[in-house]
Design a protein around this motif. Structure first.
Motif, PDB file in Angstrom:
ATOM      1  N   ILE A  60       0.817  -1.211   0.000  1.00 34.90           N
ATOM      2  CA  ILE A  60       0.000   0.000   0.000  1.00 34.90           C
ATOM      3  C   ILE A  60       0.854   1.266   0.000  1.00 34.90           C
ATOM      4  CG2 ILE A  60      -0.190   0.113   2.521  1.00 34.90           C
ATOM      5  CD1 ILE A  60      -3.055   1.065   2.166  1.00 34.90           C
ATOM      6  N   PHE A  61       2.128   1.139   0.400  1.00 37.04           N
ATOM      7  CA  PHE A  61       2.987   2.315   0.504  1.00 37.04           C
ATOM      8  C   PHE A  61       4.107   2.339  -0.549  1.00 37.04           C
ATOM      9  CE2 PHE A  61       1.607   1.910   5.099  1.00 37.04           C
ATOM     10  CZ  PHE A  61       0.640   2.893   4.977  1.00 37.04           C
ATOM     11  N   ASN A  62       3.927   1.600  -1.632  1.00 39.39           N
ATOM     12  CA  ASN A  62       4.942   1.591  -2.698  1.00 39.39           C
ATOM     13  C   ASN A  62       5.206   2.987  -3.253  1.00 39.39           C
ATOM     14  OD1 ASN A  62       5.453  -1.138  -2.574  1.00 39.39           O
ATOM     15  ND2 ASN A  62       4.026  -1.683  -4.214  1.00 39.39           N
ATOM     16  N   THR A  63       4.135   3.720  -3.546  1.00 45.23           N
ATOM     17  CA  THR A  63       4.289   5.064  -4.112  1.00 45.23           C
ATOM     18  C   THR A  63       4.915   6.012  -3.093  1.00 45.23           C
ATOM     19  OG1 THR A  63       2.370   4.736  -5.550  1.00 45.23           O
ATOM     20  CG2 THR A  63       3.090   6.995  -5.186  1.00 45.23           C
ATOM     21  N   LEU A  64       4.517   5.898  -1.838  1.00 41.45           N
ATOM     22  CA  LEU A  64       5.098   6.717  -0.778  1.00 41.45           C
ATOM     23  C   LEU A  64       6.604   6.466  -0.674  1.00 41.45           C
ATOM     24  CD1 LEU A  64       5.021   8.573   1.686  1.00 41.45           C
ATOM     25  CD2 LEU A  64       4.273   6.602   3.052  1.00 41.45           C
ATOM     26  N   LYS A  65       7.003   5.206  -0.737  1.00 42.51           N
ATOM     27  CA  LYS A  65       8.424   4.867  -0.664  1.00 42.51           C
ATOM     28  C   LYS A  65       9.195   5.489  -1.822  1.00 42.51           C
ATOM     29  CE  LYS A  65      11.480   0.887   0.029  1.00 42.51           C
ATOM     30  NZ  LYS A  65      11.527  -0.594   0.173  1.00 42.51           N
ATOM     31  N   GLU A  66       8.610   5.461  -3.007  1.00 44.52           N
ATOM     32  CA  GLU A  66       9.252   6.067  -4.173  1.00 44.52           C
ATOM     33  C   GLU A  66       9.411   7.573  -3.995  1.00 44.52           C
ATOM     34  OE1 GLU A  66       6.856   4.949  -7.476  1.00 44.52           O
ATOM     35  OE2 GLU A  66       7.441   2.821  -7.410  1.00 44.52           O
ATOM     36  N   LYS A  67       8.399   8.225  -3.456  1.00 45.74           N
ATOM     37  CA  LYS A  67       8.466   9.675  -3.251  1.00 45.74           C
ATOM     38  C   LYS A  67       9.525  10.037  -2.212  1.00 45.74           C
ATOM     39  CE  LYS A  67       3.796  10.975  -4.693  1.00 45.74           C
ATOM     40  NZ  LYS A  67       2.525  11.649  -4.323  1.00 45.74           N
ATOM     41  N   ILE A  68       9.611   9.243  -1.158  1.00 41.38           N
ATOM     42  CA  ILE A  68      10.625   9.499  -0.134  1.00 41.38           C
ATOM     43  C   ILE A  68      12.017   9.326  -0.718  1.00 41.38           C
ATOM     44  CG2 ILE A  68      11.636   8.551   1.993  1.00 41.38           C
ATOM     45  CD1 ILE A  68       8.778   8.054   2.976  1.00 41.38           C
ATOM     46  N   TYR A  69      12.210   8.271  -1.486  1.00 41.58           N
ATOM     47  CA  TYR A  69      13.537   8.026  -2.064  1.00 41.58           C
ATOM     48  C   TYR A  69      13.917   9.121  -3.055  1.00 41.58           C
ATOM     49  CZ  TYR A  69      17.574   5.675  -4.015  1.00 41.58           C
ATOM     50  OH  TYR A  69      18.854   5.383  -4.420  1.00 41.58           O
ATOM     51  N   SER A  70      12.949   9.565  -3.839  1.00 41.05           N
ATOM     52  CA  SER A  70      13.215  10.651  -4.789  1.00 41.05           C
ATOM     53  C   SER A  70      13.627  11.917  -4.058  1.00 41.05           C
ATOM     54  CB  SER A  70      11.966  10.908  -5.642  1.00 41.05           C
ATOM     55  OG  SER A  70      12.171  11.976  -6.525  1.00 41.05           O
TER      56      SER A  70
END
Length: 202
Positions: A60-70
């Motif tokens: 559920i937090f795949n997109t959130l993880k991508e945004k944090i890494y970016s």
């Protein structure tokens, strides 16, 4: 006279813009999570941490993880490292009214970060301290970056911060009447690092 900053410690801070759905999903997850008191002695007035320590690995937090890494990449570029990095552990920190943290650093990581997704007014700043072993204390007329021992950073909801994992930090007391939530995480360099007998690969 010219002054040089040597061995500088950089704190990175920016906004993390989530959609309403992303924010609501995170808040719902935080509300239903199981927690234990932080620290070794588990005092009742301490903040709590989620028992789940890989929150950002949940689908559920795949997109959130991508945004944090970016967002992290901007901070990483300050150091001019060519490595790729990976977010390792991640957990929710919960602070009820009256709760506060204790100074600690994160082991087995290179960088750390915190995203503040629910931050009521007066719910506590983040405080950093270097805990150096100075033998002589001189109180200056005014504290500045050359003579101080710590730093308290003002934070707002939706702020995300990055800092070296060996930096001691704590959450100050939640003086609001509402719960405060943040998402903390650790980051490690990928691949082969170091040289000679000080080589490691992650």
């Amino acid at each position: 006279m010219r002054y040089l900053d040597i061995y500088s410690t950089a704190l990175g801070k920016t906004k993390l813009n989530l959609s309403k759905k992303e924010k609501d999903d995170l808040l719902r997850y935080a509300d239903k999570s199981n927690y234990s008191k932080s620290g070794l002695k588990k005092y009742e007035d301490r903040t709590s941490v989620s028992k789940e320590t890989y929150v950002l690995n949940l689908d559920i937090f795949n997109t959130l993880k991508e945004k944090i890494y970016s967002s992290f990449l901007d901070y990483k570029n300050l150091y001019e490292y060519k490595n790729d990095f990976a977010i390792t552990t991640s957990w929710i920190t919960k602070s009820n009214p009256g709760n506060y943290g204790e100074y600690h650093k994160h082991m087995n990581c290179f960088f750390s970060g915190i995203y503040y997704f629910k931050l009521p007014i007066n719910s506590g700043l983040i405080s950093f301290n270097k805990f150096n072993n100075e033998n002589i204390l001189i109180v200056p007329q005014k504290w500045n970056k050359y003579n101080n021992y710590g730093h308290e950073e003002n934070i707002e909801e939706n702020d995300i911060i990055f800092f070296p994992g060996n930096l001691y930090h704590t959450q100050l007391k939640n003086n609001s009447n509402d719960v405060r939530y943040s998402l903390a995480f650790n980051i490690m360099p990928k691949g082969k690092n170091g040289y000679g007998d000080s080589t490691f690969e992650y």
